[in-house]
Design a protein around this motif. Structure first.
Motif, PDB file in Angstrom:
ATOM      1  N   PRO A  10       0.822  -1.208   0.000  1.00 27.25           N
ATOM      2  CA  PRO A  10       0.000   0.000   0.000  1.00 27.25           C
ATOM      3  C   PRO A  10       0.857   1.261   0.000  1.00 27.25           C
ATOM      4  N   THR A  11       0.350   2.273  -0.691  1.00 26.16           N
ATOM      5  CA  THR A  11       1.090   3.524  -0.822  1.00 26.16           C
ATOM      6  C   THR A  11       0.416   4.634  -0.025  1.00 26.16           C
ATOM      7  N   MET A  12       1.090   5.786   0.014  1.00 20.90           N
ATOM      8  CA  MET A  12       0.524   6.949   0.681  1.00 20.90           C
ATOM      9  C   MET A  12      -0.753   7.398  -0.019  1.00 20.90           C
ATOM     10  N   GLU A  13      -0.801   7.229  -1.351  1.00 12.31           N
ATOM     11  CA  GLU A  13      -2.004   7.574  -2.101  1.00 12.31           C
ATOM     12  C   GLU A  13      -3.175   6.684  -1.690  1.00 12.31           C
ATOM     13  N   ASP A  14      -2.911   5.388  -1.438  1.00 17.02           N
ATOM     14  CA  ASP A  14      -3.966   4.475  -0.998  1.00 17.02           C
ATOM     15  C   ASP A  14      -4.534   4.913   0.350  1.00 17.02           C
ATOM     16  N   VAL A  15      -3.645   5.315   1.239  1.00 16.45           N
ATOM     17  CA  VAL A  15      -4.092   5.772   2.565  1.00 16.45           C
ATOM     18  C   VAL A  15      -4.936   7.034   2.431  1.00 16.45           C
TER      19      VAL A  15
END
Length: 334
Positions: free
Chosen positions: A4-9
């Motif tokens: 998971p990426t920062m964009e997903d969060v």
């Protein structure tokens, strides 16, 4: 499954990526409600911030680079344990690589560490030229372990190799040995001090020194013993050997036993470092103890002082070794 990426969060929490970045950096200007939303979303997704990327973005690194000279030598593992414990306690992380005891490879390894923009670098017994170390110190705080330096921008942590070798010689003389050879470490870091300590102690006891050029490896220890057996000094094969380090001592013992000589009945052997290898029951090596985890702790402390701007002058830690007597030394039978 993709990490998971920062964009997903940000998508899950319904906020911007910039806000997620602020939360992950623990920035103060974020409301409790939005901070909680972001942290809950990160937990549900299993997101963990990438320490290196965060350091590069914020220009504040929590990474310490460590270059190990020889991964096969257990001495370095013990020092790294001390480094890791001290770094973790201070909120830092380690990245490690090795130069394989080659100046060229160590230059490349050091360059690689610096490319990560660490907060500081710790070099364990490096064999690169002093100029390369000083160049690194111009980019990042540098601490050397088991190597000396005169550079004002470089801190050092060493044991007193002269005193350590003298302890080994004094012990053997107390058992009655008069023919004592030293298998030295060649150009390895710390080898010169150990050689000087051996020579000084032999002169003090009015004994004839015998120095066999070797290296801090088991293979070199075997080779040095073969040289002694093939071309013994005047008076015959020495009754005792002071090895450059534990690894060297293990190779020496192997070659002695292969030649039909008993340790310690025919030849006593003393190592140096007191690694975990020395304490193995089937080996039980008499050796000089370096406070290895303490050396690691002191190296991190010296680095943190530089990072925090608490000190500009170099620090030179010199720790006093001790002797651990085990089963590879005894009174000579001849």
């Amino acid at each position: 499954m993709a990490r998971p990426t920062m964009e997903d969060v940000a998508a899950k929490a319904g906020v911007s990526r910039a806000l997620v970045s602020l939360v992950m950096r623990n920035a103060p200007n974020v409301s409790d409600e939005r901070r909680t939303r972001v942290l809950c979303a990160a937990h549900e997704l299993g997101y963990e911030p990438h320490a290196m990327a965060r350091s590069l973005a914020s220009r504040t690194s929590t990474v310490l680079g460590v270059m190990v000279s020889d991964l096969r030598n257990a001495f370095f593992a013990d020092v790294v344990e001390g480094l890791d414990a001290a770094a973790e306690a201070a909120g830092f992380h380690l990245i490690l690589n090795t130069g394989g005891r080659s100046p060229a490879r160590e230059r490349a390894a050091l360059k690689s560490l610096l490319s990560f923009r660490p907060a500081g670098v710790i070099l364990l017994s490096p064999v690169v030229p002093a100029s390369a170390i000083e160049e690194a110190a111009a980019q990042s705080p540098v601490v050397l372990v088991s190597r000396t330096s005169r550079a004002a921008g470089v801190d050092t942590v060493n044991d007193d190799g002269e005193a350590g070798s003298a302890l080994a010689v004094d012990h053997l003389v107390s058992l009655g040995h008069k023919s004592i050879a030293h298998l030295d470490g060649g150009l390895a870091a710390g080898a010169a001090a150990r050689r000087r300590g051996y020579l000084q102690a032999m002169r003090r006891h009015r004994l004839h020194p015998v120095v066999v050029r070797s290296e801090h490896t088991d293979t070199a220890g075997e080779k040095a013993v073969h040289e002694l057996l093939g071309d013994p000094p005047e008076g015959g094969m020495p009754t005792a050997l002071v090895a450059g380090n534990d690894f060297n001592a293990v190779g020496a013992i192997s070659a002695l036993e292969e030649a039909g000589l008993r340790v310690p009945e025919d030849v006593s052997v003393v190592g140096y470092d007191n690694t975990s290898l020395a304490a193995l029951r089937h080996l039980s090596l008499t050796t000089v103890d370096q406070p290895r985890t303490e050396m690691g702790r002191l190296a991190v402390e010296a680095l943190l002082e530089r990072i925090r701007g608490e000190r500009a002058e170099p620090v030179r830690h010199l720790l006093h070794p001790s002797l651990v007597v085990r089963s590879t030394t005894a009174a000579p039978e001849r």
